[in-house]
Structures are given as C-alpha cells and as structure tokens.
Motif scaffolding. Structure first.
Motif, PDB file in Angstrom:
ATOM      1  N   GLY A 938       0.819  -1.212   0.000  1.00  0.00           N
ATOM      2  CA  GLY A 938       0.000   0.000   0.000  1.00  0.00           C
ATOM      3  C   GLY A 938       0.853   1.263   0.000  1.00  0.00           C
ATOM      4  O   GLY A 938       0.511   2.259  -0.626  1.00  0.00           O
ATOM      5  N   LEU A 945      -3.297  -0.558  -4.553  1.00  0.00           N
ATOM      6  CA  LEU A 945      -3.945  -0.410  -3.245  1.00  0.00           C
ATOM      7  C   LEU A 945      -4.985  -1.509  -2.998  1.00  0.00           C
ATOM      8  O   LEU A 945      -5.124  -2.026  -1.890  1.00  0.00           O
ATOM      9  CB  LEU A 945      -4.597   0.970  -3.114  1.00  0.00           C
ATOM     10  N   GLU A 946      -5.645  -1.867  -4.045  1.00  0.00           N
ATOM     11  CA  GLU A 946      -6.700  -2.865  -3.890  1.00  0.00           C
ATOM     12  C   GLU A 946      -6.107  -4.210  -3.462  1.00  0.00           C
ATOM     13  O   GLU A 946      -6.588  -4.873  -2.543  1.00  0.00           O
ATOM     14  CB  GLU A 946      -7.445  -2.995  -5.216  1.00  0.00           C
ATOM     15  N   GLU A 949      -5.120  -4.088   0.074  1.00  0.00           N
ATOM     16  CA  GLU A 949      -6.236  -4.255   0.996  1.00  0.00           C
ATOM     17  C   GLU A 949      -6.617  -5.731   1.132  1.00  0.00           C
ATOM     18  O   GLU A 949      -6.879  -6.228   2.225  1.00  0.00           O
ATOM     19  CB  GLU A 949      -7.434  -3.442   0.511  1.00  0.00           C
ATOM     20  N   ARG A 982      -7.329   5.004   0.716  1.00  0.00           N
ATOM     21  CA  ARG A 982      -8.186   4.704  -0.429  1.00  0.00           C
ATOM     22  C   ARG A 982      -9.426   5.594  -0.452  1.00  0.00           C
ATOM     23  O   ARG A 982     -10.289   5.466  -1.300  1.00  0.00           O
ATOM     24  CB  ARG A 982      -8.628   3.238  -0.392  1.00  0.00           C
ATOM     25  N   LYS A 984     -11.850   5.610   1.749  1.00  0.00           N
ATOM     26  CA  LYS A 984     -13.066   5.014   2.312  1.00  0.00           C
ATOM     27  C   LYS A 984     -13.144   5.415   3.768  1.00  0.00           C
ATOM     28  O   LYS A 984     -12.879   4.592   4.668  1.00  0.00           O
ATOM     29  CB  LYS A 984     -13.026   3.501   2.184  1.00  0.00           C
TER      30      LYS A 984
END
Ligand code: ATP
Ligand code: MG
Length: 1014
Positions: A938, A945-946, A949, A982, A984
């Motif tokens: 990350g 990034l996904e 995660e 990200r 969120k």
C-alpha cells in the motif's frame, strides 16, 4: 566323588573309580600328600594346588622330554595349562633323510635314534642355546628382534606356505659375539644425551674418592630402558684417555643358572681371552697376565683354570672340598683385583644385577666388604625389585634414575627426527606410549617412522594423524619378558589387575583374586618392581600401573576367553562391592560386561550408563551407550526380553538425538521398534514408540505426521489410563497446535499437561509447558493468564538451574510482552535469555532471542541499534540453516522499515516473509506476513492499493478465525490506515473503532497510544 573319565559317582573315600579305575584322589605335586577336593594349598608343604584337577594339559605328559623342575613348573602353572599370548622362540628341527633312514633301520633302532635326537634337541632348548647347521630363514618381524645379534642376509620377498601375501625374509648365516643392546645402539649411532648432568657429576665425584684410595660402590637403579647402561657409557666416554682400568661384566636373563657369568666376562676382558682361543692358549694368557700383575700371585692360577673349565693339573685343588674351593676362588679374584688397582685405579662395572647368579652375587658381597681401602670404583646397575646386599656401607651410593621429563622427551624426539619442528600433537601421542622412558621414546618414534606414519616432505615432518599408533614389538617384548619372569601367582595378579584397568582398587582385586589372602603380598612384589604405584589411600586403597603400556601388554597376554571370564567376574564383584551406590559404577559395569560373556548384563548396564549420561545432559555419551546396547542386542538370541530391551534402547537413543543424521536414523529404528512392540502386543511400549515417532517427525518439521502419530499414542495411553504415558503425546500435540494456530486445542492440552508434570515432579518439562502455555494464551490475548504461566516457567527454570530451560523460559515471556507491546520488558527478558543461551551455547535460542531483542529495542526508540540487532538475528538463522520462526523476525524487520518509511526495503522483507510462511505451518506468521505485505504494498505502490487491501483482509480473516486478538487488533488498525488512503473514510473509522476497543479491552497500552497518534 565323580570320576573325571566316565562321570561315575564314587564313594567319597574312593581313590580309584569303581567303574573305570581312573585315579580319583588329588595329590600334591610337591610332596605327594593327599589333598581334599577343596584344597587350594597342600596341607603338608603349602604348595599351591593347580586350580582345577579336571583341567588336564592339552598335550601329553610334559615330563618325557622335560627336566623335572620345568615339568613341575609347567604342571603347577595355570598360565601354562590354560595357555596365554606371548612371543615364543620355536626350535624347528628335521632329521636329514629320515624317511630313507626309517626304511633301512629296524623300528626299534629308529625309535632309539629319534629318542636320542629329541633328547639332544630338548637339552639344547633347555639350555637356551642351540647349534645350527642348516639354513634359518626369518621374517621381517623376527629380524627386527634379533638384528644385531646374528649375521644375516636379506632374501627379499618370498612366498610362505599358509601366507597369502609374500613376506620379507632374511637368511640367518651365523651368530655374532654376544653384545648388549646399548653396544648395538652405539654402532647405529646413539641419540644425543639429554639431562643426566647431576648423575654424571656424582659418578665423577665417587671416582675421585676411589682414586684417592677410598673404594666406592655405586648402585644405579632404574626401570628397563631408563638409561642405566647409557649413563655408564657416557661416564666412561667422558673419561677417555685417563689413567684408569675399565672392566665390565654383564648378567643376562638366561644366565642365572651359570655360576660366575659376569665375573668370567670380566676376567676374559682382563686377560684378553678371545672366543677362538683353545685351552692351551687360555692357560698361557693366564700365566703371563698374572706374572705381569704380580709374580707373587701365581697361586691363583689353578683357581683361574678351574673357573674356566681348563684341565686341572693341581692335585690339591682336585681334592679340595667345594666350600673351601669357593672361598679360595673369591680370594684369588679379589687378590687380582687389588693388584690391578694398585697399578692403576680400577673401575669395575657389573650390569643388570637383577639377573645375577648366586655365586657372582656372593663374590660381590665379599669384595664390597673389603673395598674401602682399594682404589676401586665398583659400579652396579639393576632394575627395581633387586636389592643390593651391601647397600648399608658408608661408601655405597645409590642413584635412582628418573624417567625423562616431558620437555626432555620432546628434545629427544626432535633430535631423533633430525632436529626439526615437530608437528603439534605428535608429542602427546609419543608421550602417551613412552611416558618418559628414553628407550620407549626412541622405539616409538622409530616405529612411527618405519611404519610410514611420519614422513618428511620438503624438510617438514608430517604425521598421519588418524593412524593407530601401536606399541612397537621391541617395547612390548621388554615388558612382556618382565611380566613373564614373575612368579606364577604374581603374574596372574598383574594380569587380573590389567583387566580391571590402568587403575584398580585393592578391595576389588582382592575380591576377584583366586588367592585373596595372598594378594597383599603379590601387590607388594609388583610395587617393589615398580610396575605399579599406590595412587590413592582414601576412601579406599587404589593402585595404578606405572605405565599404561604395562597394563596393555599384561592384558594382551591373556587368552581372549580368559579375559572374558575375568571381565565377567569383575562385573559381578563390582555389583556386590558397590551394591549401595551402583549408579556410580554403571559405566564401569557396562565396560566390563560388554567384554565378558554376560551379554545380557552388558545390555542392562549399557542402558543404565546411557540413562546416567542423559541425566547429566551428556547426550553424546548417552548415544554411545545406547548404541552399544543395541549392538549387543543384535547378537543375542531372540527372546521377549531381548525384544523389549531393543524397543527401550531404541526409544532412549531417540530421546538423546541432536543432529539431523540422528533423526533420520531414529525414524528407521523407531519404525522397527514400533513393529516389535506391536508384535509383542505390548501396548505401553507401542504407545511409547508411537510418541517417539511423532516427536522425531516434529523436530524434523513434519507436523502433520507428528500430530497423527501423537494422536495414536495418546489414544493408546488414554485407553491404558496411564498419565505417565499420555502426558508426552499431549504435550507434543499442545506444541504442534500452538504452531498451527489451533489455540483451543493447544490450551486444553497444555493445561492438562502442566499439573501432570508437576505431579510427576518433572520440573524441566513443567517449565517448558508453562512457558508455551503462556505464549498460546498471549496469542489469544489472555494476558493475565499468559503472564501467570510464563512467569511460572521462568521461576521453575531458574529453580532447577537448567540452562536450556532458562533461556527458553525468558524467550516465552518476552513473546508474551511483545504481544502486549511492553517493549522495555521484552528487551530485559531477551537480554537475560541471551546471556544464558550464549553460555550454553544454544544457537537456535540465541537467534530467536536476538531477533526479538532487535524488535524490542526498535520499538523502544533505539532505532539504529534495534535494526542492526534484528538484521544480525536474521543472519544467525541463515548461518544456522533454519527457517523455523524466521517469518516472525522478517515481519518485525518489515515493521521497522515501515516505521522508517523505507518502503522498498519493507516490501522486500514482506515478500520474503510471505515466501517463508508457505514452506511450513506457522499460522501466526502467516497472519503477520499477510498484513505487513499489504501495508508495504500500500505504501510503495499507489497503483496496487486494492491488492494491498486484500492482503490485509486475508490477515484479518485468519486472525478472526483463530481468535488471535492482539494481532487482529493491529491488523484492524493497519486496515483503517489503508482504507483512509483509499478514501473510504467511513469504513476506516469503523476499523479504527474496532482496533481501539480491542486494544483497550486487552490492555495493550502502547498500541492504544500509537493509534491515538495517527
Ligand atoms: N638421557 C638420555 N638421553 C638420550 N638417550 C637416552 C638417555 N637415556 C637413555 N637413552 C637411550 O635409551 C635407550 C635405553 O637406554 P639404556 O640401554 O641405557 O637403558 P637401561 O636402563 O640400561 O635398560 P635395561 O634395564 O633394559 O638395560 C638407549 O638407546 C639410550 O641411548
Ligand atoms: Mg642396560
């Protein structure tokens, strides 16, 4: 009384067998008195009775061709009856054309001829000399022993019947004039003299006195090869050219029955008599010699002639009674000595008095009595055990020749090898065999050279290190001859003692001796001969062989069957004597029984000796003993007992294994043991074998196999209801479940084990099980309980002073604190653990402790030092070749790089950690690796990034599944940070909350604080 011939049972009084008329009663070989069946000595004349009447000589009666005294000696000597190992001289004779002769002659005449021949030959043998008119061919080994004493020519290699390989041979062509060993040595070149300055000084001092008319006697005492002859040689050489007369005579081992032997030699030298002189010439030399000396001494001439066996012309002498003649002879020889000393100071040397004949000895006593006023220096040499009769005279000096010191021996070896630098560890080898005896030093060095074990390349001496160094024949021979010359019971005593060992206790020797009452006396004799010394008086009297080689040779002289018997007897005696503290003796018992016929005892004590070694953590020794037990078992006949012992020894062997090779060997052995136990339908042993198979799989890293076998063992043990049996597989399962993250099972297993170990008093295992239980409880976040057990682990480990347990206990507690985030205590425990693990040394524990110490230091804020320590710890694992728990260290390093915002290094570490957790089951490590990979990814690659995660979520799933709460909380926090990046936000807050709550609930203050800061 049972007849030895037909086994018929006769009445006790019977003299002859009622069945077959064999003589039954035993009679004394000395006086003929009747002996009872039990008698060890004759009640009439105290002569020892040959041990067993049933023991018959293997060959026909020896008295047909043997003189009575020899025959008796043979018949009463048990060694002669049983046989022993020694070097012998064999006279081989043949009658020229005997077959043809037998055809021509009447059988009776032939018999007569043969009989006569045999008698002639036997006589020659009994006189220790023989004449030879045929060719003698000898082998290299014999050549070495007689070289110098005979004339010979090399024959090169020849094929000998009965030998597969050709042997080097020499043809003996004749006898050389008798010479001493030192004379031979002088011909070859003597080793330069070391030491002996003091002794030479003393001799010169006594000579000065003698020259001044104060006669002196010096007795030089020393063991064979100590340098008595050499000292005399050096003394004489140092006085070359001085106005002195030197006369020397030697006694020889076979000369004790020859009257006046050394005296005759002295007279021969004095009157310059040669070997080939005929009686007339000898007589003439006497006449001229005496006249030159002093014409008044002419009366001595008939006595001299008599001494030399020349025809006696003097009628009066022929009539004289033996005693008078002896007196007159003494006086005559002394008169000649006195006359000679008045012309020039006289040095008379008589060597090797321990072999002197009685007449010469009496003459010497006679001479010494009146020596005080003569210009004579009388030098005597002898070995320990001989006593000089006139040693009480004021003009008698005794020199006891010490053996060489180690540095003297070293300088001897150096000169022998050409004055070069000696290979290190060569000297200890020589010293071990020669122990400061100059002759032995020479011989051992020479034999290493001759056997090619020492070589010179480019002026440098090299030595074949692993070669077996044997005692040269020449040295063995000297020692063997000495032992052989002992009286029978003394010899048997020294042989028996040799079976006990280099050191032997009086009590034991007495116990196993056939003539216990006399042992003290025999031992005294051996001490007088300086073959043995007292070594210790307390707590019990012990002796030691002065030289290891003496013990060796005495031992080798016994037949192997007899050795076995004695070893067995020794074993039994030790068991009886030390019944109350047998444990100290088990090693010795294993040694003796292994060399006896009592193989079952040998197994029993080998196992006990292994147990004892294992108790002292001497695993290598324990391994040796268990292997020894298995080896002996392999040769035993099959029986249930043998099979049981086989299983036990296999299991014990596995329990002391330390290396990879051991584990592989054990798996094979244990499989076989398991099969045996099942065949015996022995459920206990089956359960034990299964456990050890599991355990061996575990240490090799095959956790699946390990758990399977452990469960089988556990089931069997549970069925038997035997706590002692189940605790082991339970403990093992607990450990494995810890590794694979089955914390529920791990906890239940270990929680059962802890009280069982306590109950068994097995504090060692209790310490470890408590420590591991602490780690398990910490993994799920039950910190108060975790600390309770990990602290108990440390306390007990310290209490029992078991270093490996101590290092481990500190490590387990440090892990608990790491989970909790109490870094100062982590550092403290790691330092304490490292101090111990480095002292042991235990490289595995050192590696894990170093890693954790590094992480602790880093988290405490000592970043550079922490990082360096962590890196060092990982390097230790690489050096050790282990990957066990390495994922933890690598993820800690990753954490450190993340904290330093060194993203590339962090990602590299994280990849490595991911790779590591795929190689072995380490669920805890898997979670760590997954999370830190996600974090590193990350940070270093915004495009992934996904993926990052997903990795963190994988960690969370795993940690939720296994209820690893502390790490789960840390993963929630990591997840929150990533979700924030990200964009969120809501979800991030949610995770932040989860983390915060968990940290708070678990009491993880450092993590709480850190979370608050970000
Ligand atoms: N001090 C020394 N330095 C160097 N060599 C020595 C020394 N003493 C003895 N030797 C050598 O050791 C060997 C044995 O010595 P020597 O023959 O004098 O022994 P010994 O005491 O007379 O023995 P034995 O009782 O058998 O006659 C000889 O070769 C001798 O040269
Ligand atoms: Mg000598």
């Amino acid at each position: 009384m049972k007849c030895p011939q037909c086994q018929h049972e006769n009445r006790p009084q019977a003299k002859f067998c009622e069945e077959c008329a064999t003589m039954l009663a035993r009679t004394c070989a000395g006086c003929g008195a009747r002996l009872s069946a039990e008698a060890k000595f004759c009640p009439q004349c105290a002569r020892p009775v040959a041990e067993s009447a049933a023991r018959q000589p293997r060959f026909g009666s020896p008295d047909a061709y043997t003189p009575k005294h020899l025959a008796e000696k043979i018949l009463t000597s048990r060694s002669a009856l049983e046989g022993e190992r020694k070097q012998v001289t064999v006279l081989f004779c043949d009658i020229v054309e005997s077959t043809g002769l037998a055809e021509r002659l009447d059988p009776e005449s032939m018999h007569e001829l043969m009989d006569k021949t045999l008698r002639l030959m036997a006589e020659a043998v009994h006189r220790y000399q023989g004449t030879v008119n045929q060719s003698i061919v000898i082998t290299e080994a014999t050549y070495r022993l007689v070289e110098g004493y005979v004339r010979s020519e090399p024959l090169g290699t020849v094929q000998v019947k009965g030998h597969s390989d050709p042997v080097n041979a020499h043809r003996v062509t004749g006898r050389r004039a008798p010479r001493t060993r030192l004379e031979l040595g002088a011909e070859r070149g003597l080793t330069p003299l070391v030491g002996r300055e003091r002794e030479l000084e003393l001799l010169r001092d006594r000579l000065a006195e003698a020259k001044a008319g104060h006669g002196q006697v010096v007795g030089i005492m020393g063991e064979p090869g100590a340098g008595k002859s050499r000292l005399l040689y050096e003394f004489r050489k140092g006085l070359e050219g001085e106005r002195l007369t030197w006369l020397a005579g030697h006694c020889v081992s076979y000369g004790q029955a020859t009257p006046y032997l050394p005296l005759l030699e002295i007279l021969r030298v004095n009157f310059q008599i040669e070997d080939e002189d005929n009686p007339l010439q000898i007589g003439e030399k006497f006449r001229q010699g005496v006249r030159q000396l002093d014409p008044a001494l002419e009366a001595t001439l008939p006595l001299l002639r008599e001494l030399f066996g020349l025809p006696i012309e003097d009628e009066r002498l022929r009539q004289m009674d033996a005693k008078d003649k002896r007196q007159k002879t003494f006086e005559a020889v002394r008169a000649l000595t006195l006359a000679g000393s008045q012309r020039r100071p006289l040095v008379v040397i008589v060597e090797d008095l321990h072999w002197i004949d009685q007449s010469s000895e009496e003459y010497l006593t006679f001479l010494i009595d009146t020596l005080a006023g003569m210009s004579v220096l009388l030098l005597l040499s002898y070995r320990p055990g001989y006593v000089v009769r006139s040693a009480d005279k004021t003009y008698y000096t005794r020199i006891a020749l010490d053996l060489l010191t180690e540095s003297e021996a070293e300088s001897m070896v150096a000169t022998l090898l050409g004055g070069q630098q000696l290979p290190t560890d060569l000297l200890p080898i020589i010293w071990q065999k020669a122990e400061g005896n100059p002759l032995f030093v020479e011989e051992v060095t020479r034999s290493l050279w001759e056997r090619g074990l020492l070589t010179r390349t480019d002026g440098e001496i090299r030595w074949a290190r692993n070669a077996v160094v044997e005692l040269p024949m020449t040295v063995q021979d000297i020692i063997r001859a000495r032992i052989d010359g002992l009286e029978e019971p003394v010899k048997r005593t020294v042989q028996t003692a040799a079976v006990i060992g280099r050191e032997f206790g009086h009590r034991l020797l007495e116990r196993i001796s056939e003539m216990a009452a006399e042992v003290q006396h025999y031992v005294e004799t051996l001490k007088d001969l300086e073959l043995i010394h007292e070594k210790r008086f307390f707590p019990e009297l012990e002796y030691i062989f002065k030289h290891a080689v003496t013990q060796d040779v005495a031992y080798q002289s016994l037949l192997s069957q007899r050795r076995k018997e004695i070893h067995g007897i020794i074993g039994e005696a030790i068991e009886e004597l030390y019944a109350d503290r047998l444990d100290e003796q088990v090693t010795i018992l294993a040694y003796h029984y292994a060399r006896s016929d009592r193989q079952e005892k040998a197994v029993e004590f080998a196992i006990r000796a292994g147990d004892r070694a294992a108790r002292f953590s001497a695993n290598a020794e324990a391994t040796t003993f268990y292997e020894q037990a298995l080896r002996i078992l392999g040769d035993l006949a099959t029986s249930t007992r043998r099979d049981e012992l086989h299983v036990d020894a296999t299991i014990k062997l596995a329990s002391v294994a330390t290396t990879r090779q051991h584990f592989e060997r054990d798996l094979t052995n244990l499989d076989a043991a398991h099969a045996i136990a099942r065949r015996l339908d022995d459920r206990r042993r089956t359960a034990q074998a299964l456990y050890w198979i599991a355990r061996t799989h575990y240490v090799r890293g095959n956790l699946n196999d390990a758990i399977q076998f452990a469960e089988q063992s556990l089931a069997l043990g549970d069925a038997l209801g035997d706590d002692d049996l189940v605790v082991w597989p339970m403990n093992l399962t607990g450990r494995i479940c810890t590794v694979v993250g089955d914390y529920v099972k791990a906890t239940s297993m270990l929680q059962r084990c802890v009280p069982l170990f306590e109950q068994m008093g097995n504090l060692n295992e209790l310490a470890t099980a408590s420590g591991i239980l602490g780690v398990v409880l910490a993994a799920t976040g039950e910190f108060p309980e975790a600390l309770k057990f990990s602290e108990q682990g440390v306390r007990i480990a310290l209490e029992i002073q078991n270093l490996p347990a101590e290092a481990a206990a500190y490590y387990y507690r440090a892990i608990v604190y790491e989970r909790k985030g109490e870094w100062a205590t982590v550092v403290e425990d790691c330092r304490a653990g490292l101090e111990v693990s480095q002292r042991i040394p235990d490289p595995f524990r050192t590696y894990v402790l170093t890693c954790l110490l590094g992480y602790g230091l880093f988290r405490l804020g000592q970043e550079p030092q922490g990082l360096e320590t962590l890196q060092h710890g990982i390097k230790l694992a690489e050096e050790l070749g282990t990957t066990y728990l390495l994922a933890w260290g690598v993820t800690w390093l990753c954490d450190a790089y993340l904290a330093q915002r060194n993203w590339d290094a962090a990602l590299a570490c994280a990849s490595r950690a991911l790779g590591l957790v795929t190689t072995g089951p380490d669920v805890y490590g898997e979670g760590l690796a997954s999370r830190c990979y996600g974090e590193a990814l990350g940070q270093s690659d915004p495009a992934r990034l996904e993926e990052a995660e997903a990795h963190i979520r994988r960690a969370i799933a795993l940690q939720e599944d296994k209820a690893m709460k502390p790490q789960l909380a840390r993963s929630y926090a990591a997840c929150a940070r990533l979700l924030q990046v990200r964009g969120k936000g809501d979800e991030a807050c949610e995770y932040l909350d989860k983390a915060r709550t968990l940290f708070r609930d678990l009491g993880m203050e450092w993590d709480q604080q850190r979370l608050a800061e970000t």
